[in-house]
Design an enzyme around this catalytic site. Structure first.
Site, mmCIF file in Angstrom:
data_model
loop_
_atom_site.group_PDB
_atom_site.id
_atom_site.type_symbol
_atom_site.label_atom_id
_atom_site.label_comp_id
_atom_site.label_asym_id
_atom_site.label_seq_id
_atom_site.Cartn_x
_atom_site.Cartn_y
_atom_site.Cartn_z
ATOM 1 N N CYS A 240 -4.420 -1.538 -2.058
ATOM 2 C CA CYS A 240 -4.502 -0.104 -2.325
ATOM 3 C C CYS A 240 -5.375 0.064 -3.569
ATOM 4 O O CYS A 240 -5.033 -0.465 -4.630
ATOM 5 C CB CYS A 240 -3.089 0.428 -2.574
ATOM 6 S SG CYS A 240 -3.050 2.146 -3.100
ATOM 7 N N ASN A 241 -6.486 0.758 -3.413
ATOM 8 C CA ASN A 241 -7.395 0.932 -4.549
ATOM 9 C C ASN A 241 -6.740 1.761 -5.656
ATOM 10 O O ASN A 241 -6.932 1.485 -6.843
ATOM 11 C CB ASN A 241 -8.669 1.653 -4.100
ATOM 12 C CG ASN A 241 -9.468 0.840 -3.106
ATOM 13 O OD1 ASN A 241 -9.066 0.679 -1.952
ATOM 14 N ND2 ASN A 241 -10.581 0.301 -3.536
ATOM 15 N N THR A 242 -5.979 2.769 -5.248
ATOM 16 C CA THR A 242 -5.376 3.670 -6.225
ATOM 17 C C THR A 242 -4.322 2.930 -7.051
ATOM 18 O O THR A 242 -4.248 3.091 -8.271
ATOM 19 C CB THR A 242 -4.733 4.879 -5.502
ATOM 20 O OG1 THR A 242 -5.646 5.344 -4.501
ATOM 21 C CG2 THR A 242 -4.427 5.999 -6.462
ATOM 22 N N GLY B 93 -2.945 9.148 -4.098
ATOM 23 C CA GLY B 93 -4.235 9.600 -4.646
ATOM 24 C C GLY B 93 -4.174 10.610 -5.772
ATOM 25 O O GLY B 93 -4.976 10.560 -6.699
ATOM 26 N N CYS C 67 -10.978 3.235 -0.295
ATOM 27 C CA CYS C 67 -9.540 3.439 -0.059
ATOM 28 C C CYS C 67 -9.215 2.680 1.216
ATOM 29 O O CYS C 67 -9.961 2.761 2.203
ATOM 30 C CB CYS C 67 -9.233 4.925 0.122
ATOM 31 S SG CYS C 67 -7.570 5.257 0.751
ATOM 32 N N THR C 68 -8.129 1.938 1.191
ATOM 33 C CA THR C 68 -7.847 1.034 2.307
ATOM 34 C C THR C 68 -7.423 1.757 3.595
ATOM 35 O O THR C 68 -7.378 1.144 4.657
ATOM 36 C CB THR C 68 -6.768 0.011 1.902
ATOM 37 O OG1 THR C 68 -5.593 0.709 1.460
ATOM 38 C CG2 THR C 68 -7.264 -0.891 0.790
ATOM 39 N N HIS C 69 -7.132 3.036 3.479
ATOM 40 C CA HIS C 69 -6.861 3.796 4.702
ATOM 41 C C HIS C 69 -8.154 4.087 5.475
ATOM 42 O O HIS C 69 -8.129 4.264 6.692
ATOM 43 C CB HIS C 69 -6.213 5.149 4.370
ATOM 44 C CG HIS C 69 -4.741 5.089 4.093
ATOM 45 N ND1 HIS C 69 -4.229 4.604 2.916
ATOM 46 C CD2 HIS C 69 -3.670 5.471 4.844
ATOM 47 C CE1 HIS C 69 -2.899 4.685 2.956
ATOM 48 N NE2 HIS C 69 -2.540 5.205 4.112
ATOM 49 N N ASP D 98 0.880 -1.166 0.000
ATOM 50 C CA ASP D 98 0.000 0.000 0.000
ATOM 51 C C ASP D 98 0.920 1.220 0.000
ATOM 52 O O ASP D 98 2.131 1.092 0.196
ATOM 53 C CB ASP D 98 -0.905 0.006 1.251
ATOM 54 C CG ASP D 98 -1.813 1.233 1.288
ATOM 55 O OD1 ASP D 98 -2.409 1.568 0.253
ATOM 56 O OD2 ASP D 98 -1.906 1.884 2.352
ATOM 57 N N SER D 99 0.314 2.396 -0.204
ATOM 58 C CA SER D 99 1.119 3.608 -0.128
ATOM 59 C C SER D 99 1.529 3.910 1.318
ATOM 60 O O SER D 99 2.338 4.800 1.551
ATOM 61 C CB SER D 99 0.320 4.792 -0.680
ATOM 62 O OG SER D 99 -0.835 4.989 0.121
HETATM 63 N N1 DGL Z 1 -4.694 3.261 0.566
HETATM 64 C C1 DGL Z 1 -4.745 3.729 -0.742
HETATM 65 C C2 DGL Z 1 -5.974 3.381 -1.513
HETATM 66 O O1 DGL Z 1 -6.596 2.388 -1.201
HETATM 67 C C3 DGL Z 1 -3.927 4.889 -1.197
HETATM 68 C C4 DGL Z 1 -4.255 6.204 -0.650
HETATM 69 C C5 DGL Z 1 -3.279 7.254 -1.089
HETATM 70 O O2 DGL Z 1 -2.085 7.032 -0.956
HETATM 71 O O3 DGL Z 1 -3.741 8.307 -1.553
HETATM 72 O O4 DGL Z 1 -6.350 4.033 -2.436
#
Ligand code: DGL
Length: 273
Positions: free
Chosen positions: A71-73, A41, A181-183, A8-9
């Site tokens: 990470c979705n992005t 993002g 978003c996984t965060h 992930d990021s």
């Molecule tokens: N956790 C991430 C996601 O699922 C990345 C968020 C980011 O770094 O902007 O998109």
């Protein structure tokens, strides 16, 4: 036993890892937080693809036989390219539009995600399949990732950042909100509190992580992964992506944590899972 890379990021992917670990407690995991380049993002898809190649090379050097883009992005920007470039399986995030659409009573669902995810063809295709049946409203969770990376999950600052994105979705009638978003699952307590204060205590937030964990189980069961014994490599955090593996000591089975930047928060979040 399989060796699985999860990236992930930043710390967000740990919300996926905790679901994976419930279903697959005996695999060996290498978690990589690309926090020196976070947030993803607003980055270009080219930039993210380059990061993902570097991170995948790092995983492969350390013996990974499958990679989860938690990470979705990153999934939106890079999964197709990675699948075309490497012969190991990649599991990515799916926007949970379907369960939201099936569960809504108001006929309106909300999606909270990063700008990169909302612009990606994966999300746009999914949205296209459901938009005749439900109204879909979206907001970028502006500032959410920064809050989570800083460990500020609750409190007045977190509430005001969350409210700015959540209030318009609730005002438009959304009763199911996809956490794209996984965060964001780490902000669940604050999301629920703010929703309740706005008179929408019954709203449901949908986290796709359990479905992604099930997908990984299917991939492992399909025989796409051999499950080789672990060999070589130091067990310590802080290595940079694609750094050469210099040591060849046997590695105990479990979890290895790496960050491209500072790894204090990663260890803290991991310890609190
Ligand atoms: N956790 C991430 C996601 O699922 C990345 C968020 C980011 O770094 O902007 O998109």
């Amino acid at each position: 036993m399989a060796v699985i890379g999860i990236m992930d990021s930043g710390v967000g992917g740990l919300s996926v890892f905790r679901e994976i670990r419930k279903l697959l407690p005996d695999e060996h995991y290498i978690y990589y937080a690309d926090n020196a380049h976070c947030p993803y993002g607003e980055k270009t898809p080219e930039y993210i693809r380059e990061r993902l190649h570097s991170i995948t090379d790092f995983f492969i050097l350390r013996g990974a036989e499958a990679v989860v883009l938690a990470c979705n992005t990153a999934t939106a920007a890079a999964i197709e390219d990675l699948r075309n470039s490497y012969d190991i399986p990649f599991v990515g995030m799916e926007p949970a539009v379907k369960p939201a659409a099936l569960g809504t009573k108001t006929g309106v669902i909300g999606v909270l995600a990063t700008a990169g995810t909302l612009k990606g063809s994966k999300y746009l295709n999914t949205k296209g399949r459901f938009e005749d049946h439900v109204k879909i409203v979206e907001r970028v969770g502006k500032g959410f990732v920064e809050l989570v990376e800083a460990g500020k999950l609750t409190g007045p600052k977190a509430e005001s950042v969350v409210k700015a994105a959540l209030e318009p979705l609730l005002a438009e009638g959304a009763d199911r909100i996809v956490l794209g978003c996984t965060h964001y699952p780490f902000l669940l307590e604050t999301l629920r509190k703010v929703a309740a204060e706005l008179g929408h205590g019954d709203v449901e937030f949908i986290d796709p992580a359990p479905a992604v964990a099930k997908r990984l189980v299917q991939v492992l069961e399909s025989g796409a992964v051999q499950g080789e014994p672990l060999e070589g490599g130091a067990v310590q955090g802080g290595a940079k992506a694609a750094a050469p593996v210099e040591e060849t000591v046997p590695r105990p089975r479990g979890v290895e944590l790496f960050a491209s930047g500072e790894d204090g928060k990663l260890k803290e979040f991991y310890a609190s899972l």
